[in-house]
Design a protein around this motif. Structure first.
Motif, PDB file in Angstrom:
ATOM      1  N   LYS A  10     -25.947  36.707 -49.327  1.00 16.04           N
ATOM      2  CA  LYS A  10     -25.760  36.567 -50.768  1.00 16.04           C
ATOM      3  C   LYS A  10     -24.573  37.424 -51.159  1.00 16.04           C
ATOM      4  CE  LYS A  10     -30.627  36.592 -51.524  1.00 16.04           C
ATOM      5  NZ  LYS A  10     -30.735  37.760 -50.653  1.00 16.04           N
ATOM      6  N   GLU A  11     -23.439  36.908 -50.970  1.00 16.09           N
ATOM      7  CA  GLU A  11     -22.242  37.706 -51.181  1.00 16.09           C
ATOM      8  C   GLU A  11     -21.121  36.839 -51.695  1.00 16.09           C
ATOM      9  OE1 GLU A  11     -21.023  39.430 -47.536  1.00 16.09           O
ATOM     10  OE2 GLU A  11     -22.621  40.912 -47.532  1.00 16.09           O
ATOM     11  N   ILE A  12     -20.235  37.464 -52.430  1.00 14.68           N
ATOM     12  CA  ILE A  12     -18.923  36.874 -52.591  1.00 14.68           C
ATOM     13  C   ILE A  12     -18.010  37.801 -51.838  1.00 14.68           C
ATOM     14  CG2 ILE A  12     -17.160  36.006 -54.109  1.00 14.68           C
ATOM     15  CD1 ILE A  12     -18.840  36.545 -56.432  1.00 14.68           C
ATOM     16  N   VAL A  89     -16.103  30.194 -68.247  1.00 16.09           N
ATOM     17  CA  VAL A  89     -17.226  31.098 -68.419  1.00 16.09           C
ATOM     18  C   VAL A  89     -16.915  32.408 -67.696  1.00 16.09           C
ATOM     19  CG1 VAL A  89     -19.677  31.466 -67.959  1.00 16.09           C
ATOM     20  CG2 VAL A  89     -18.891  29.243 -68.732  1.00 16.09           C
ATOM     21  N   TYR A  91     -14.060  34.874 -65.644  1.00 12.30           N
ATOM     22  CA  TYR A  91     -12.664  35.114 -65.341  1.00 12.30           C
ATOM     23  C   TYR A  91     -12.464  36.514 -64.794  1.00 12.30           C
ATOM     24  CZ  TYR A  91     -12.945  36.826 -70.186  1.00 12.30           C
ATOM     25  OH  TYR A  91     -13.322  37.451 -71.340  1.00 12.30           O
ATOM     26  N   LEU A 233     -19.482  28.411 -51.756  1.00 11.76           N
ATOM     27  CA  LEU A 233     -18.434  28.022 -52.680  1.00 11.76           C
ATOM     28  C   LEU A 233     -17.228  28.889 -52.429  1.00 11.76           C
ATOM     29  CD1 LEU A 233     -17.798  26.451 -55.325  1.00 11.76           C
ATOM     30  CD2 LEU A 233     -18.398  28.561 -56.477  1.00 11.76           C
TER      31      LEU A 233
ATOM     32  N   MET B  16     -18.404  32.472 -52.566  1.00 11.19           N
ATOM     33  CA  MET B  16     -19.678  32.799 -53.173  1.00 11.19           C
ATOM     34  C   MET B  16     -20.726  32.049 -52.410  1.00 11.19           C
ATOM     35  SD  MET B  16     -19.116  32.711 -57.194  1.00 11.19           S
ATOM     36  CE  MET B  16     -17.592  33.258 -57.941  1.00 11.19           C
ATOM     37  N   ASP B  17     -21.686  32.768 -51.961  1.00 17.69           N
ATOM     38  CA  ASP B  17     -22.812  32.099 -51.340  1.00 17.69           C
ATOM     39  C   ASP B  17     -24.048  32.664 -51.975  1.00 17.69           C
ATOM     40  OD1 ASP B  17     -24.488  30.653 -49.828  1.00 17.69           O
ATOM     41  OD2 ASP B  17     -24.583  32.177 -48.270  1.00 17.69           O
ATOM     42  N   ALA B  18     -25.042  31.913 -51.979  1.00 18.12           N
ATOM     43  CA  ALA B  18     -26.200  32.453 -52.625  1.00 18.12           C
ATOM     44  C   ALA B  18     -27.454  32.056 -51.893  1.00 18.12           C
ATOM     45  CB  ALA B  18     -26.239  31.974 -54.043  1.00 18.12           C
ATOM     46  N   VAL B  92     -14.396  41.459 -63.027  1.00 16.75           N
ATOM     47  CA  VAL B  92     -14.790  40.073 -63.285  1.00 16.75           C
ATOM     48  C   VAL B  92     -15.617  40.079 -64.563  1.00 16.75           C
ATOM     49  CG1 VAL B  92     -16.033  38.053 -62.443  1.00 16.75           C
ATOM     50  CG2 VAL B  92     -14.843  39.523 -60.822  1.00 16.75           C
ATOM     51  N   ASP B  93     -15.273  39.194 -65.479  1.00 15.74           N
ATOM     52  CA  ASP B  93     -15.937  39.175 -66.775  1.00 15.74           C
ATOM     53  C   ASP B  93     -16.621  37.826 -66.975  1.00 15.74           C
ATOM     54  OD1 ASP B  93     -16.753  39.759 -69.328  1.00 15.74           O
ATOM     55  OD2 ASP B  93     -14.761  40.227 -70.092  1.00 15.74           O
ATOM     56  N   ASN B  94     -17.709  37.841 -67.707  1.00 17.13           N
ATOM     57  CA  ASN B  94     -18.404  36.615 -68.109  1.00 17.13           C
ATOM     58  C   ASN B  94     -18.044  36.296 -69.544  1.00 17.13           C
ATOM     59  OD1 ASN B  94     -19.860  36.442 -65.757  1.00 17.13           O
ATOM     60  ND2 ASN B  94     -21.805  36.120 -66.819  1.00 17.13           N
ATOM     61  N   ASP B 213     -23.591  37.622 -62.510  1.00 20.07           N
ATOM     62  CA  ASP B 213     -24.419  37.261 -61.361  1.00 20.07           C
ATOM     63  C   ASP B 213     -24.092  38.115 -60.140  1.00 20.07           C
ATOM     64  OD1 ASP B 213     -25.802  35.036 -62.523  1.00 20.07           O
ATOM     65  OD2 ASP B 213     -23.904  33.943 -62.441  1.00 20.07           O
ATOM     66  N   TYR B 214     -22.883  38.698 -60.137  1.00 19.37           N
ATOM     67  CA  TYR B 214     -22.426  39.436 -58.959  1.00 19.37           C
ATOM     68  C   TYR B 214     -21.915  40.808 -59.352  1.00 19.37           C
ATOM     69  CZ  TYR B 214     -22.506  34.778 -56.955  1.00 19.37           C
ATOM     70  OH  TYR B 214     -22.903  33.535 -56.542  1.00 19.37           O
ATOM     71  N   LEU B 237     -18.721  41.405 -53.233  1.00 22.91           N
ATOM     72  CA  LEU B 237     -19.606  41.368 -54.392  1.00 22.91           C
ATOM     73  C   LEU B 237     -20.961  40.880 -53.914  1.00 22.91           C
ATOM     74  CD1 LEU B 237     -16.594  40.361 -55.568  1.00 22.91           C
ATOM     75  CD2 LEU B 237     -17.900  40.368 -57.661  1.00 22.91           C
ATOM     76  N   VAL B 238     -22.014  41.532 -54.376  1.00 22.07           N
ATOM     77  CA  VAL B 238     -23.346  41.078 -53.987  1.00 22.07           C
ATOM     78  C   VAL B 238     -24.086  40.604 -55.239  1.00 22.07           C
ATOM     79  CG1 VAL B 238     -23.397  42.651 -52.016  1.00 22.07           C
ATOM     80  CG2 VAL B 238     -24.423  43.359 -54.178  1.00 22.07           C
ATOM     81  N   ASN B 239     -25.130  39.827 -55.035  1.00 16.90           N
ATOM     82  CA  ASN B 239     -25.895  39.305 -56.167  1.00 16.90           C
ATOM     83  C   ASN B 239     -26.540  40.416 -56.975  1.00 16.90           C
ATOM     84  OD1 ASN B 239     -26.688  36.438 -54.426  1.00 16.90           O
ATOM     85  ND2 ASN B 239     -26.121  36.387 -56.567  1.00 16.90           N
ATOM     86  N   LYS B 242     -32.427  39.654 -59.708  1.00 13.09           N
ATOM     87  CA  LYS B 242     -32.935  38.892 -60.848  1.00 13.09           C
ATOM     88  C   LYS B 242     -33.833  39.773 -61.702  1.00 13.09           C
ATOM     89  CE  LYS B 242     -30.623  35.287 -60.055  1.00 13.09           C
ATOM     90  NZ  LYS B 242     -29.522  34.994 -60.987  1.00 13.09           N
TER      91      LYS B 242
END
Lengths: 340, 340
Positions: A10-12, A89, A91, A233, B16-18, B92-94, B213-214, B237-239, B242
């Motif tokens: 679970k990483e990017i 969403v 960036y 992805l 990105m993998d999840a 990284v921004d949402n 998310d990351y 980057l990790v998740n 939740k």
């Protein structure tokens, strides 16, 4: 090149490679620049912007009392964003409050310049630095059910902000244009530079904005929100071409150009400023370190390095006060240079 | 896992993998949550925040005229950032303007709730939605050298913003707390939830913020600005764990919890909302699609899906008006539920 993650990770992973330091040949740069602008979504209202600019430049180009036409500076300010999705969403953003650009704009106006202020939406505005984040909610209070007044503590600051800002804008000395993305920023910078070409060395570029180093080409961007679940992805970010070279060479060959170098590591700062001066043929590079940037900067030119510090004994004690004086002097010398 | 780019490639590759959809076992989640909080930089002034919260909750817990204590909702609002560097230059921004959270706060106050407004710095504020971006500079003008007044066109909006906002804050019905990063957001959400535990089902969580998310674990983060030149670099980057599960299970087990699902693709929206409802044991999920989110939303509960649309015939014609009415009704039923 393929890079894969095993399905249970679970990483990017962001890999940044650049392999620069190597000079990009000019035909490569041209191709990169073309690819960037081709890939950018069309700028909204570019005709309107060009028209505003033309009027502004014309108004400030008739000789004033001293027989000389006013100098015009384009101050860029704030960070740019690089969208990761077309319907944006997420960036990647570059940190920059826009404090430097906003403050410098005030001192450029004081020094007699007309200012084109190209700023990131939401960043600091000229004449508003001493106000809280939410000036309306924090500086005003109700007197009764339907009347409000400025709180005592902010009375002078609020008045000065509104009066000085309004005077500069309605007096035709301050033109404000805003951007969000790296696409908007560079498209607008190009339009401004081309519009200012007619005033030759009287133009200055003061590039305080923190432009993104990487972007996702618009057409390769996914349309929908990146799903955090489901699948592997990958998003490719490529280097934003070094537009300083293009600005210097093609867009504004006669203008006085100042770029900025911000680092968090003081040890590499001056070396990087020197490299930028040389590589992009800037007239000066302002070197600043993140933690001390409001106290001091170093102005790097091919002839010298000048440490500029704020003068704490003054009321207008910003480091931008002596900085703009110095740059304005250098700009004056540049304009008068006989070879020109 | 190693992924490399050849040295002449100028790219960042974000993978990105999840591999989610798979349920995370609770012992794994606990470990992830611990790792997240262990990795977070300490929250500034957490004692002060706890004290403010305790006072606010206590003040709003004595029975009012109708013999019942006031309900309290925590509204979260705006996007969070995930820093890529410790001395943060890039992150990284949402995307989230905070419009939903700010508007909802106004309607919660109207519905008699006390509101803890946990918002991203710079996002929309309650009572200020109809004002321009820079209300001070755009809504006021000088009358002479040293006096200012509100422009006619904004007179009513400015007055209402200042008066209504001030009334809610000084009346002890609105407590505003702000965040920037995902670290600050989740640390503050935990403090708020734990502080509100004492009011049991009278508490509501209305989680409109767009949480990242990351994240990059703080200790694995580079200290200095990532150099765009020089070397191959990778940032992991990790998740973000939740936290909805944790909020529901540990932090606020008795509260009425509402989360949001935003998608740009309407085709997957309701399915994802259903999944979130089930997975995180929310009392309701508000499903909204990016392009139509100010017109309509769907409130998804285990019993039903209710389409909520804004009523264009009213003056207070925001979709949040019927939305908050519906949620307030459901919350009322929840409080009265005999099993509790």
């Amino acid at each position: 090149m393929v890079a894969r993650l095993t399905p249970d990770q679970k990483e990017i992973l962001i890999l940044m490679d650049a392999a620069k330091g190597l000079e990009v040949p000019s035909e490569t740069l041209e191709a990169e620049v073309k690819a960037f602008f081709d890939s950018a979504p069309p700028l909204q209202n570019s005709d309107g912007i060009t028209q505003q600019l033309d009027q502004f430049i014309q108004r400030n180009s008739s000789p004033s009392a001293n027989g000389k036409a006013r100098r015009i500076v384009c101050v860029t300010s704030g960070g740019t964003t690089a969208p990761l999705e077309q319907r944006c969403v997420r960036y990647v953003d570059n940190f920059s409050s826009g404090h430097r650009g906003a403050t410098s704009t005030e001192y450029f106006l004081k020094a007699g310049y007309a200012v084109i202020f190209l700023y990131r939406k939401g960043s600091f505005q000229p004449f508003c630095r001493s106000l809280p984040d939410d000036p309306l909610l924090e500086c005003f209070k109700p007197i009764d059910e339907s009347n409000i007044q400025v709180c005592e503590a902010y009375s002078e600051a609020v008045k000065r902000a509104v009066v000085d800002h309004h005077t500069a804008v309605t007096g035709g000395l301050l033109l404000k244009l805003h951007f969000n993305t790296i696409f908007e920023y560079l498209q607008m910078l190009q339009i401004i530079a081309v519009s200012m070409r007619c005033i030759g060395p009287r133009a200055m570029f003061y590039l305080a904005a923190a432009a993104s180093d990487y972007y996702v080409p618009w057409k390769e961007m996914v349309e929908h929100k990146i799903q955090s679940g489901s699948h592997l992805l990958d998003v490719k970010l490529v280097n934003v071409p070094k537009m300083l070279s293009v600005l210097r060479k093609d867009w504004a060959p006669l203008a006085f150009c100042i770029s900025f170098k911000l680092e968090t590591d003081a040890n590499i700062l001056l070396k990087k400023a020197d490299a930028a001066l040389e590589k992009y043929k800037m007239d000066a590079v302002v070197a600043n370190e993140l933690s001390s940037r409001k106290e001091q900067v170093v102005v790097v030119t091919s002839a010298e390095k000048v440490l500029v510090m704020r003068d704490k004994s003054r009321s207008d004690n910003d480091v931008e006060n002596p900085l703009i004086k110095l740059l304005s002097d250098k700009h004056g010398t540049y304009i008068e240079r006989p070879s020109r």
